[in-house]
Write a protein that holds these residues in place. Structure first.
Motif, mmCIF file in Angstrom:
data_model
loop_
_atom_site.group_PDB
_atom_site.id
_atom_site.type_symbol
_atom_site.label_atom_id
_atom_site.label_comp_id
_atom_site.label_asym_id
_atom_site.label_seq_id
_atom_site.Cartn_x
_atom_site.Cartn_y
_atom_site.Cartn_z
ATOM 1 N N UNK A 108 1.412 -7.628 1.229
ATOM 2 C CA UNK A 108 0.149 -7.107 0.714
ATOM 3 C C UNK A 108 -0.932 -7.421 1.738
ATOM 4 N N UNK A 109 -1.586 -6.368 2.246
ATOM 5 C CA UNK A 109 -2.551 -6.527 3.340
ATOM 6 C C UNK A 109 -1.905 -7.221 4.539
ATOM 7 N N UNK A 110 -0.654 -6.811 4.823
ATOM 8 C CA UNK A 110 0.118 -7.296 5.973
ATOM 9 C C UNK A 110 0.495 -8.769 5.869
ATOM 10 N N UNK A 111 0.393 -9.340 4.665
ATOM 11 C CA UNK A 111 0.774 -10.736 4.470
ATOM 12 C C UNK A 111 1.878 -10.811 3.421
ATOM 13 N N UNK A 112 2.912 -11.639 3.648
ATOM 14 C CA UNK A 112 4.011 -11.737 2.675
ATOM 15 C C UNK A 112 3.545 -12.334 1.355
ATOM 16 N N UNK A 113 4.163 -11.851 0.272
ATOM 17 C CA UNK A 113 3.832 -12.323 -1.072
ATOM 18 C C UNK A 113 5.072 -12.984 -1.661
ATOM 19 N N UNK A 114 4.917 -14.175 -2.207
ATOM 20 C CA UNK A 114 6.041 -14.916 -2.773
ATOM 21 C C UNK A 114 6.574 -14.293 -4.052
ATOM 22 N N UNK A 115 7.852 -14.534 -4.339
ATOM 23 C CA UNK A 115 8.494 -13.950 -5.520
ATOM 24 C C UNK A 115 7.879 -14.442 -6.824
ATOM 25 N N UNK A 116 7.341 -15.653 -6.839
ATOM 26 C CA UNK A 116 6.840 -16.231 -8.082
ATOM 27 C C UNK A 116 5.478 -15.671 -8.492
ATOM 28 N N UNK A 117 4.764 -15.039 -7.585
ATOM 29 C CA UNK A 117 3.434 -14.517 -7.911
ATOM 30 C C UNK A 117 3.549 -13.309 -8.831
ATOM 31 N N UNK A 118 2.531 -13.128 -9.683
ATOM 32 C CA UNK A 118 2.471 -11.964 -10.567
ATOM 33 C C UNK A 118 1.358 -11.043 -10.083
ATOM 34 N N UNK A 119 1.334 -9.819 -10.595
ATOM 35 C CA UNK A 119 0.405 -8.811 -10.093
ATOM 36 C C UNK A 119 -1.054 -9.234 -10.230
ATOM 37 N N UNK A 120 -1.414 -9.830 -11.365
ATOM 38 C CA UNK A 120 -2.821 -10.193 -11.555
ATOM 39 C C UNK A 120 -3.263 -11.286 -10.587
ATOM 40 N N UNK A 121 -2.313 -12.097 -10.086
ATOM 41 C CA UNK A 121 -2.663 -13.110 -9.086
ATOM 42 C C UNK A 121 -2.959 -12.474 -7.734
ATOM 43 N N UNK A 122 -2.369 -11.302 -7.497
ATOM 44 C CA UNK A 122 -2.505 -10.660 -6.191
ATOM 45 C C UNK A 122 -3.711 -9.734 -6.141
ATOM 46 N N UNK A 123 -3.905 -8.915 -7.195
ATOM 47 C CA UNK A 123 -4.943 -7.877 -7.149
ATOM 48 C C UNK A 123 -6.143 -8.180 -8.029
ATOM 49 N N UNK A 124 -6.119 -9.265 -8.763
ATOM 50 C CA UNK A 124 -7.265 -9.608 -9.597
ATOM 51 C C UNK A 124 -7.172 -9.013 -10.995
ATOM 52 N N UNK A 125 -8.296 -9.059 -11.704
ATOM 53 C CA UNK A 125 -8.321 -8.685 -13.115
ATOM 54 C C UNK A 125 -8.789 -7.260 -13.368
ATOM 55 N N UNK A 126 -9.254 -6.541 -12.339
ATOM 56 C CA UNK A 126 -9.853 -5.226 -12.558
ATOM 57 C C UNK A 126 -8.982 -4.066 -12.076
ATOM 58 N N UNK A 127 -8.256 -4.238 -10.984
ATOM 59 C CA UNK A 127 -7.524 -3.133 -10.369
ATOM 60 C C UNK A 127 -6.393 -2.644 -11.270
ATOM 61 N N UNK A 128 -6.165 -1.324 -11.222
ATOM 62 C CA UNK A 128 -5.065 -0.718 -11.980
ATOM 63 C C UNK A 128 -4.050 -0.040 -11.070
ATOM 64 N N UNK A 129 -4.324 -0.018 -9.772
ATOM 65 C CA UNK A 129 -3.396 0.554 -8.796
ATOM 66 C C UNK A 129 -3.287 -0.380 -7.599
ATOM 67 N N UNK A 130 -2.096 -0.472 -7.056
ATOM 68 C CA UNK A 130 -1.899 -1.330 -5.890
ATOM 69 C C UNK A 130 -0.743 -0.773 -5.068
ATOM 70 N N UNK A 131 -0.848 -0.942 -3.768
ATOM 71 C CA UNK A 131 0.213 -0.489 -2.857
ATOM 72 C C UNK A 131 0.724 -1.677 -2.054
ATOM 73 N N UNK A 132 2.032 -1.871 -2.096
ATOM 74 C CA UNK A 132 2.684 -2.932 -1.337
ATOM 75 C C UNK A 132 3.514 -2.313 -0.216
ATOM 76 N N UNK A 133 3.554 -3.001 0.905
ATOM 77 C CA UNK A 133 4.448 -2.607 1.992
ATOM 78 C C UNK A 133 5.768 -3.346 1.828
ATOM 79 N N UNK A 134 6.854 -2.650 2.132
ATOM 80 C CA UNK A 134 8.185 -3.226 1.977
ATOM 81 C C UNK A 134 8.842 -3.357 3.344
ATOM 82 N N UNK A 135 9.399 -4.524 3.593
ATOM 83 C CA UNK A 135 10.178 -4.756 4.809
ATOM 84 C C UNK A 135 11.619 -5.021 4.400
ATOM 85 N N UNK A 136 12.550 -4.264 4.993
ATOM 86 C CA UNK A 136 13.970 -4.415 4.686
ATOM 87 C C UNK A 136 14.623 -5.174 5.831
#
Length: 206
Positions: A108-136
């Motif tokens: 998210x924003x070119x930074x890795x996100x841990x498996x334990x985090x939930x969406x509201x921890x990443x995007x806050x309390x207001x956003x309803x859309x979010x885009x994540x980049x995936x690395x395989x």
């Protein structure tokens, strides 16, 4: 010394002259040069409209999982809870694309996100859309084929003549000629090489 004297006298002469603009001078706005209207640039990602929630209702989030690298991915997950974890996103993507969960990395924003985090921890309390980049990790080689339970996938069987019978027809030689011309990008050289192959085969078959 002469230059210093000249500089002093020049400064004194300037100071002795009265300024052309008085301290209370006001410029006439009609004399201002015309300027174009200032237009602010458009926002790249306009803010999403805030959802109107009834008491006790939880907002839903739409998640886009994208990767422009090999393998390319573009998966959209709708109506997710703010408490959905990053691990849940990986599992959903794994079911859809057949990529092992341990091979997926979410950014998210070119930074890795841990498996334990939930969406509201990443995007806050207001956003309803979010885009994540995936690395395989491992690229397309990590993708496994998803087999349908209870069904065996049969390999397609080639139709028509096979083996030496193929060389007896003009279709094979026509395909070979077209391939050589296209590969060499030279029609004359392609035709010459085609004749060499065909004559060599005909002489060996006699």
């Amino acid at each position: 010394m002469t230059e210093l004297t000249f500089a002093k006298s020049f400064i004194q002469t300037l100071e002795s002259r009265s300024p052309k603009i008085t301290a209370d001078h006001v410029e006439d706005p009609r004399n201002y040069p015309s300027r174009g209207a200032a237009i602010l640039p458009k926002m790249r990602n306009p803010p999403a409209k805030r959802q109107k929630l009834t008491p006790g209702q939880e907002r839903s989030i739409t998640v886009s999982l994208k990767s422009s690298r090999n393998p390319p991915l573009d998966v959209k997950l709708s109506a997710l809870s703010p408490n959905t974890s990053i691990l849940n996103l990986k599992e959903s993507l794994s079911e859809k694309e057949g990529i092992p969960v341990e091979k997926l990395r979410v950014l998210y924003n070119k930074k890795p996100v841990g498996d334990a985090k939930v969406l509201k921890d990443v995007i806050g309390e207001e956003e309803t859309r979010v885009e994540f980049s995936i690395m395989v990790m491992g690229g397309a080689a990590s993708v496994r084929k998803v087999e349908t339970p209870g069904k065996e996938v049969e390999a397609p069987v080639a139709q028509g003549p096979s083996g030496l019978e193929t060389l007896a027809g003009e279709e094979f030689w026509g395909d070979l000629k077209g391939f050589l011309v296209q590969r060499l990008r030279d029609e004359e050289q392609g035709n010459k090489l085609y004749e060499v192959f065909k004559k060599a085969w005909e002489s060996s078959a006699e």
